[in-house]
Design an enzyme around this catalytic site. Structure first.
Site, PDB file in Angstrom:
ATOM      1  N   HIS A   1       0.838  -1.199   0.000  1.00  0.00           N
ATOM      2  CA  HIS A   1       0.000   0.000   0.000  1.00  0.00           C
ATOM      3  C   HIS A   1       0.873   1.248   0.000  1.00  0.00           C
ATOM      4  O   HIS A   1       2.080   1.188   0.213  1.00  0.00           O
ATOM      5  CB  HIS A   1      -0.949   0.004   1.201  1.00  0.00           C
ATOM      6  CG  HIS A   1      -0.271   0.098   2.526  1.00  0.00           C
ATOM      7  ND1 HIS A   1      -0.122  -0.975   3.382  1.00  0.00           N
ATOM      8  CD2 HIS A   1       0.320   1.137   3.156  1.00  0.00           C
ATOM      9  CE1 HIS A   1       0.526  -0.594   4.460  1.00  0.00           C
ATOM     10  NE2 HIS A   1       0.812   0.683   4.358  1.00  0.00           N
TER      11      HIS A   1
HETATM   12  P1  TYD Z   1      -1.899  -2.787   7.592  1.00  0.00           P
HETATM   13  O1  TYD Z   1      -1.480  -1.352   7.640  1.00  0.00           O
HETATM   14  O2  TYD Z   1      -2.650  -3.244   6.373  1.00  0.00           O
HETATM   15  O3  TYD Z   1      -0.641  -3.722   7.813  1.00  0.00           O
HETATM   16  P2  TYD Z   1       0.594  -4.084   6.831  1.00  0.00           P
HETATM   17  O4  TYD Z   1       0.714  -2.977   5.834  1.00  0.00           O
HETATM   18  O5  TYD Z   1       1.775  -4.190   7.729  1.00  0.00           O
HETATM   19  O6  TYD Z   1       0.317  -5.384   6.177  1.00  0.00           O
HETATM   20  O7  TYD Z   1      -2.764  -3.082   8.893  1.00  0.00           O
HETATM   21  C1  TYD Z   1      -3.161  -4.393   9.235  1.00  0.00           C
HETATM   22  C2  TYD Z   1      -4.432  -4.300  10.076  1.00  0.00           C
HETATM   23  O8  TYD Z   1      -4.175  -3.572  11.297  1.00  0.00           O
HETATM   24  C3  TYD Z   1      -5.571  -3.579   9.394  1.00  0.00           C
HETATM   25  O9  TYD Z   1      -6.755  -4.315   9.655  1.00  0.00           O
HETATM   26  C4  TYD Z   1      -5.648  -2.240  10.065  1.00  0.00           C
HETATM   27  C5  TYD Z   1      -5.052  -2.477  11.438  1.00  0.00           C
HETATM   28  N1  TYD Z   1      -4.315  -1.324  11.953  1.00  0.00           N
HETATM   29  C6  TYD Z   1      -4.852  -0.540  12.952  1.00  0.00           C
HETATM   30  O10 TYD Z   1      -5.977  -0.766  13.422  1.00  0.00           O
HETATM   31  N2  TYD Z   1      -4.133   0.510  13.445  1.00  0.00           N
HETATM   32  C7  TYD Z   1      -2.899   0.829  12.952  1.00  0.00           C
HETATM   33  O11 TYD Z   1      -2.263   1.801  13.425  1.00  0.00           O
HETATM   34  C8  TYD Z   1      -2.358   0.030  11.881  1.00  0.00           C
HETATM   35  C9  TYD Z   1      -1.017   0.335  11.286  1.00  0.00           C
HETATM   36  C10 TYD Z   1      -3.103  -1.041  11.423  1.00  0.00           C
END
Ligand code: TYD
Length: 141
Positions: free
Chosen positions: A50
C-alpha cells in the site's frame, strides 16, 4: 528514492549494550502521533502492498532484520533494515512492501497521523494513477 531517506538515530553504546533515544520533531521530522510494531511475521510473508496519501512514517527494525521495497511509478529500491540505530523515513505517495523478516524480527513504526483507512491506497493500479498525477504536479512546482 524520492521522499525517503535513512535517519541515523542517536546511539549510546558500550560494554552495557546499546541505547537509542528518539526525540519527536528533532530526530524525526514530524510530531509522532502514533507508534505500532510488527512481530511474529513468518519468513515467507510479504506485508504492506500500500501507499499513504498524507501519512509519513519512520520504520526502525529493533531486532533482527527486514527488507523494505519502495516503489513509485518510475523508481524501485530495496532497503535492508538490520540495526536499531537506522530509521527509514517514508514520505507521501510511496508504495511499500515489507518482506524477508528474520526470525524474531521486530519492526517498529513511528507515524505522523492517527490511523485512518481513508489515507491508504491499497490497489496498485489506483496507486499508479494517483502517483503519476501527484509526481507530475510536484515536478511542475
Ligand atoms: P496494515 O497497515 O494493512 O498492515 P501491513 O501494511 O503491515 O500489512 O494493517 C493491518 C491491520 O491492522 C488492518 O486491519 C488495520 C489495522 N491497523 C490498525 O488498526 N491501526 C494501525 O495503526 C495500523 C497500522 C493497522
Amino acid at each position: 528514492m524520492v521522499h525517503c531517506k535513512m535517519i541515523a538515530l542517536p546511539e549510546y553504546s558500550g560494554r552495557l549494550g546499546i541505547l537509542n533515544a528518539i526525540e519527536g520533531g528533532q530526530d524525526i521530522p514530524f510530531e509522532i502521533r502514533r507508534t505500532y510494531y510488527i512481530t511474529g511475521v513468518p519468513g515467507d510473508v510479504t506485508r504492506g502492498f500500500h501507499s499513504h496519501r498524507q501519512l509519513e512514517q519512520v520504520l526502525i527494525c529493533l531486532n533482527g532484520s527486514v527488507k523494505i521495497r519502495l516503489k513509485t511509478p518510475s523508481e524501485e529500491e530495496v532497503i535492508l533494515l538490520d540495526h536499531p540505530s537506522r530509521g527509514l523515513l517514508i514520505g507521501h505517495m510511496i508504495w511499500r512492501e515489507m518482506f524477508d523478516f528474520s526470525p524474531g524480527a521486530v519492526l517498529m513504526v513511528l507515524a505522523s497521523q492517527h490511523y485512518t483507512e481513508e489515507d491508504y491506497i491499497r490497489d496498485y493500479a489506483q496507486y499508479e494513477q494517483e502517483a503519476k498525477t501527484y509526481f507530475q504536479t510536484e515536478g511542475d512546482v
